[in-house]
Motif scaffolding. Structure first.
Motif, PDB file in Angstrom:
ATOM      1  N   ALA A 111       0.772  -1.635   0.096  1.00 30.03           N
ATOM      2  CA  ALA A 111       0.195  -0.259  -0.193  1.00 30.03           C
ATOM      3  C   ALA A 111       0.580   1.516  -0.064  1.00 30.03           C
ATOM      4  CB  ALA A 111      -0.991   0.087   1.184  1.00 30.03           C
ATOM      5  N   VAL A 112       2.044   1.838   0.729  1.00 32.29           N
ATOM      6  CA  VAL A 112       3.005   2.370   0.591  1.00 32.29           C
ATOM      7  C   VAL A 112       3.407   3.018  -0.768  1.00 32.29           C
ATOM      8  CG1 VAL A 112       4.895   2.987   1.752  1.00 32.29           C
ATOM      9  CG2 VAL A 112       4.107   1.918   3.267  1.00 32.29           C
ATOM     10  N   GLU A 113       3.799   1.911  -1.912  1.00 30.92           N
ATOM     11  CA  GLU A 113       4.081   1.788  -3.322  1.00 30.92           C
ATOM     12  C   GLU A 113       3.246   2.885  -3.204  1.00 30.92           C
ATOM     13  OE1 GLU A 113       4.820  -1.762  -5.103  1.00 30.92           O
ATOM     14  OE2 GLU A 113       6.019  -2.314  -4.060  1.00 30.92           O
ATOM     15  N   ALA A 114       1.678   2.903  -3.630  1.00 29.35           N
ATOM     16  CA  ALA A 114       0.583   3.800  -3.898  1.00 29.35           C
ATOM     17  C   ALA A 114       1.210   5.304  -3.133  1.00 29.35           C
ATOM     18  CB  ALA A 114      -0.849   3.431  -3.818  1.00 29.35           C
ATOM     19  N   PHE A 115       0.937   5.414  -2.099  1.00 31.07           N
ATOM     20  CA  PHE A 115       1.438   6.967  -1.211  1.00 31.07           C
ATOM     21  C   PHE A 115       2.901   7.170  -2.265  1.00 31.07           C
ATOM     22  CE2 PHE A 115      -0.326   4.288   2.131  1.00 31.07           C
ATOM     23  CZ  PHE A 115      -2.043   5.088   2.134  1.00 31.07           C
ATOM     24  N   GLU A 116       3.752   6.745  -2.139  1.00 34.54           N
ATOM     25  CA  GLU A 116       5.003   7.223  -2.516  1.00 34.54           C
ATOM     26  C   GLU A 116       4.806   8.036  -4.764  1.00 34.54           C
ATOM     27  OE1 GLU A 116       7.163   7.876  -0.795  1.00 34.54           O
ATOM     28  OE2 GLU A 116       8.065   5.834   0.403  1.00 34.54           O
ATOM     29  N   GLN A 117       3.184   8.447  -4.852  1.00 33.96           N
ATOM     30  CA  GLN A 117       3.888   8.716  -6.119  1.00 33.96           C
ATOM     31  C   GLN A 117       2.649   9.346  -5.988  1.00 33.96           C
ATOM     32  OE1 GLN A 117       2.251   5.182  -9.241  1.00 33.96           O
ATOM     33  NE2 GLN A 117       3.310   4.277  -7.686  1.00 33.96           N
ATOM     34  N   GLY A 118       2.255   9.843  -4.902  1.00 31.39           N
ATOM     35  CA  GLY A 118       1.065  11.161  -4.559  1.00 31.39           C
ATOM     36  C   GLY A 118       1.002  11.962  -4.266  1.00 31.39           C
ATOM     37  N   VAL A 119      -0.394  12.408  -4.099  1.00 34.45           N
ATOM     38  CA  VAL A 119       0.115  14.139  -3.582  1.00 34.45           C
ATOM     39  C   VAL A 119      -0.362  13.996  -1.992  1.00 34.45           C
ATOM     40  CG1 VAL A 119      -2.764  13.971  -3.715  1.00 34.45           C
ATOM     41  CG2 VAL A 119      -1.532  16.544  -3.756  1.00 34.45           C
ATOM     42  N   ALA A 120      -1.413  12.941  -1.505  1.00 31.90           N
ATOM     43  CA  ALA A 120      -1.237  12.745  -0.657  1.00 31.90           C
ATOM     44  C   ALA A 120       0.175  12.000  -0.029  1.00 31.90           C
ATOM     45  CB  ALA A 120      -1.880  11.641  -0.043  1.00 31.90           C
ATOM     46  N   ASP A 121       0.255  12.106   1.403  1.00 31.87           N
ATOM     47  CA  ASP A 121       1.713  11.559   2.330  1.00 31.87           C
ATOM     48  C   ASP A 121       1.017  10.549   2.713  1.00 31.87           C
ATOM     49  OD1 ASP A 121       3.692  10.576   3.172  1.00 31.87           O
ATOM     50  OD2 ASP A 121       4.658  13.517   2.838  1.00 31.87           O
ATOM     51  N   TYR A 122       2.144   9.763   4.058  1.00 31.32           N
ATOM     52  CA  TYR A 122       1.271   8.660   4.496  1.00 31.32           C
ATOM     53  C   TYR A 122       2.810   8.477   5.761  1.00 31.32           C
ATOM     54  CZ  TYR A 122       5.081   6.070   3.722  1.00 31.32           C
ATOM     55  OH  TYR A 122       6.450   5.514   2.965  1.00 31.32           O
ATOM     56  N   VAL A 123       1.686   8.274   6.417  1.00 32.21           N
ATOM     57  CA  VAL A 123       2.291   7.736   8.427  1.00 32.21           C
ATOM     58  C   VAL A 123       1.816   6.751   7.996  1.00 32.21           C
ATOM     59  CG1 VAL A 123       2.987   8.591  10.875  1.00 32.21           C
ATOM     60  CG2 VAL A 123       2.057  10.305   9.102  1.00 32.21           C
ATOM     61  N   LEU A 124       3.007   5.438   8.896  1.00 28.89           N
ATOM     62  CA  LEU A 124       2.571   3.948   9.310  1.00 28.89           C
ATOM     63  C   LEU A 124       2.622   4.137  11.026  1.00 28.89           C
ATOM     64  CD1 LEU A 124       5.466   2.038   7.416  1.00 28.89           C
ATOM     65  CD2 LEU A 124       3.129   2.467   7.686  1.00 28.89           C
ATOM     66  N   LYS A 125       1.228   3.244  10.859  1.00 31.48           N
ATOM     67  CA  LYS A 125       0.840   3.044  12.587  1.00 31.48           C
ATOM     68  C   LYS A 125       1.592   2.274  13.423  1.00 31.48           C
ATOM     69  CE  LYS A 125      -4.008   3.748  12.566  1.00 31.48           C
ATOM     70  NZ  LYS A 125      -5.011   3.308  12.767  1.00 31.48           N
ATOM     71  N   THR A 135       6.834  13.950   6.835  1.00 32.24           N
ATOM     72  CA  THR A 135       5.753  14.108   6.522  1.00 32.24           C
ATOM     73  C   THR A 135       5.256  15.854   6.716  1.00 32.24           C
ATOM     74  OG1 THR A 135       4.679  11.812   6.749  1.00 32.24           O
ATOM     75  CG2 THR A 135       3.068  14.159   6.985  1.00 32.24           C
ATOM     76  N   VAL A 136       5.870  15.725   7.655  1.00 35.88           N
ATOM     77  CA  VAL A 136       5.570  17.755   8.273  1.00 35.88           C
ATOM     78  C   VAL A 136       6.481  18.559   7.549  1.00 35.88           C
ATOM     79  CG1 VAL A 136       6.035  19.512  10.218  1.00 35.88           C
ATOM     80  CG2 VAL A 136       4.820  17.140  10.260  1.00 35.88           C
ATOM     81  N   GLN A 137       7.324  18.540   7.087  1.00 30.54           N
ATOM     82  CA  GLN A 137       8.588  18.848   6.022  1.00 30.54           C
ATOM     83  C   GLN A 137       7.823  18.692   4.496  1.00 30.54           C
ATOM     84  OE1 GLN A 137      12.282  16.940   6.698  1.00 30.54           O
ATOM     85  NE2 GLN A 137      12.784  18.554   8.858  1.00 30.54           N
ATOM     86  N   ARG A 138       7.435  17.778   4.296  1.00 29.86           N
ATOM     87  CA  ARG A 138       6.568  18.130   3.177  1.00 29.86           C
ATOM     88  C   ARG A 138       5.483  19.046   2.825  1.00 29.86           C
ATOM     89  NH1 ARG A 138       6.824  11.615   1.393  1.00 29.86           N
ATOM     90  NH2 ARG A 138       9.244  11.407   1.268  1.00 29.86           N
ATOM     91  N   ILE A 139       4.706  18.511   4.001  1.00 26.32           N
ATOM     92  CA  ILE A 139       3.404  19.372   3.784  1.00 26.32           C
ATOM     93  C   ILE A 139       3.460  20.374   4.412  1.00 26.32           C
ATOM     94  CG2 ILE A 139       1.640  20.253   5.413  1.00 26.32           C
ATOM     95  CD1 ILE A 139       2.013  17.404   3.722  1.00 26.32           C
ATOM     96  N   GLN A 140       4.779  21.734   4.872  1.00 30.15           N
ATOM     97  CA  GLN A 140       4.712  22.566   5.576  1.00 30.15           C
ATOM     98  C   GLN A 140       5.332  23.587   3.932  1.00 30.15           C
ATOM     99  OE1 GLN A 140       8.199  22.096   7.791  1.00 30.15           O
ATOM    100  NE2 GLN A 140       6.036  22.659   9.887  1.00 30.15           N
ATOM    101  N   LYS A 141       5.841  21.974   3.004  1.00 30.86           N
ATOM    102  CA  LYS A 141       6.605  23.190   1.683  1.00 30.86           C
ATOM    103  C   LYS A 141       5.181  23.303   0.711  1.00 30.86           C
ATOM    104  CE  LYS A 141      10.821  21.478   1.882  1.00 30.86           C
ATOM    105  NZ  LYS A 141      11.794  20.031   0.877  1.00 30.86           N
TER     106      LYS A 141
END
Length: 286
Positions: A111-125, A135-141
């Protein structure tokens, strides 16, 4: 251009049906992004959509598996929320922007592979501090780019949000091949006509109808864009506005008008289609 000091603190909604997971994520976010305001927390997907509609946050953290709606289904509904009154052309349309989406997932690499390609980011539990900081640094940019009206430096180009969500849904339910719409039954004058979907140049909605435009025919249907988005192939049709889907093969070019808005030219048709700010990432570098 506004400085960071002049900008309001970013706001977020957290959505997870496990209270301990919400508590843990909130605590980790406080460590890596103390300026972030958590304005609401949801226990399920339906509540998440309602709270995002109410608060219009900058970011929404969505658990993938929630009762009511999955995180992916909630993201689809969030992407179709109507703009607030007063947003749009000639207004400060920050309220018309989609929130940045971060999915919270316990799933493995498939599932993570799909996130790597997208506008959304992900965090594993469970959310680890170092990974959450990335993730925070990407969102801040991305948020800084919104304020400055440009593209986020160092963030790779993203496919359409709906395409990513279709991909994620397929990853999470393997073996279920999506069946996309092949024909449109539309009203053309006094007659009903069957139009092959691949012949459609674009769909544009108003309050009551959606216009179906081909090179030869202009027709009307009652199905809104928010329903069509889930029924057409996202690799063939890109959503460029809450009210507009365009056939990728029909895009002749993208320019900017005097206000800096991206404008799509369509092959075989004189109409120009505006790209709303939420979808400008589709055409990086324009």
């Amino acid at each position: 251009m506004r400085s960071d000091a002049d900008s309001p603190a970013p706001r977020a909604v957290l959505a997870d049906d496990e209270r301990l997971m919400r508590d843990q994520l909130r605590a980790r976010l406080a460590e890596v992004w103390p300026e972030l305001q958590i304005v609401a927390e949801a226990k399920n997907g339906l509540e998440a959509v309602a709270l995002v509609d109410e608060h219009r946050p900058d970011i929404v953290f969505l658990d993938i598996r929630m009762p009511g709606l999955t995180g992916v289904d909630a993201a689809r509904q969030i992407a179709q929320l109507p703009p607030r009154p007063g947003s749009g052309a000639g207004a400060d349309d920050d309220a018309d922007l989609l929130p940045e989406i971060v999915f919270i997932t316990a799933y493995d690499q498939y599932a993570v592979e799909a996130f790597e390609q997208g506008v959304a980011d992900y965090v594993l539990k469970p959310a680890e501090r170092d990974r959450l900081l990335v993730t925070v640094q990407r969102i801040q940019k991305r948020l800084a780019a919104r304020r400055d009206g440009g593209d986020p430096a160092g963030v790779p180009p993203s496919p359409p949000l709906q395409q990513l969500l279709h991909t994620l849904a397929g990853k999470l339910t393997p073996g279920a091949a999506p069946q996309y719409l092949q024909w449109i039954q539309a009203t053309v004058g006094p007659a009903i006509q069957m139009i092959p979907v691949e012949d459609v140049l674009f769909f544009v909605s108003d309050e009551k109808y959606t216009r179906v435009q081909t090179a030869q025919v202009e027709a009307l249907i009652r199905k809104p864009i928010k329903e069509l988005v889930d029924e057409v192939d996202p690799k063939l049709f890109w959503q460029i506005h809450r009210s507009t889907l365009v056939n990728v093969k029909a895009i002749a070019g993208v320019t900017r008008d005097f206000r800096g808005r991206q404008i799509v030219s369509v092959k075989g048709h004189p109409e120009k289609l505006e790209v709303s700010r939420s979808y400008t990432g589709l055409f990086k570098g324009m």
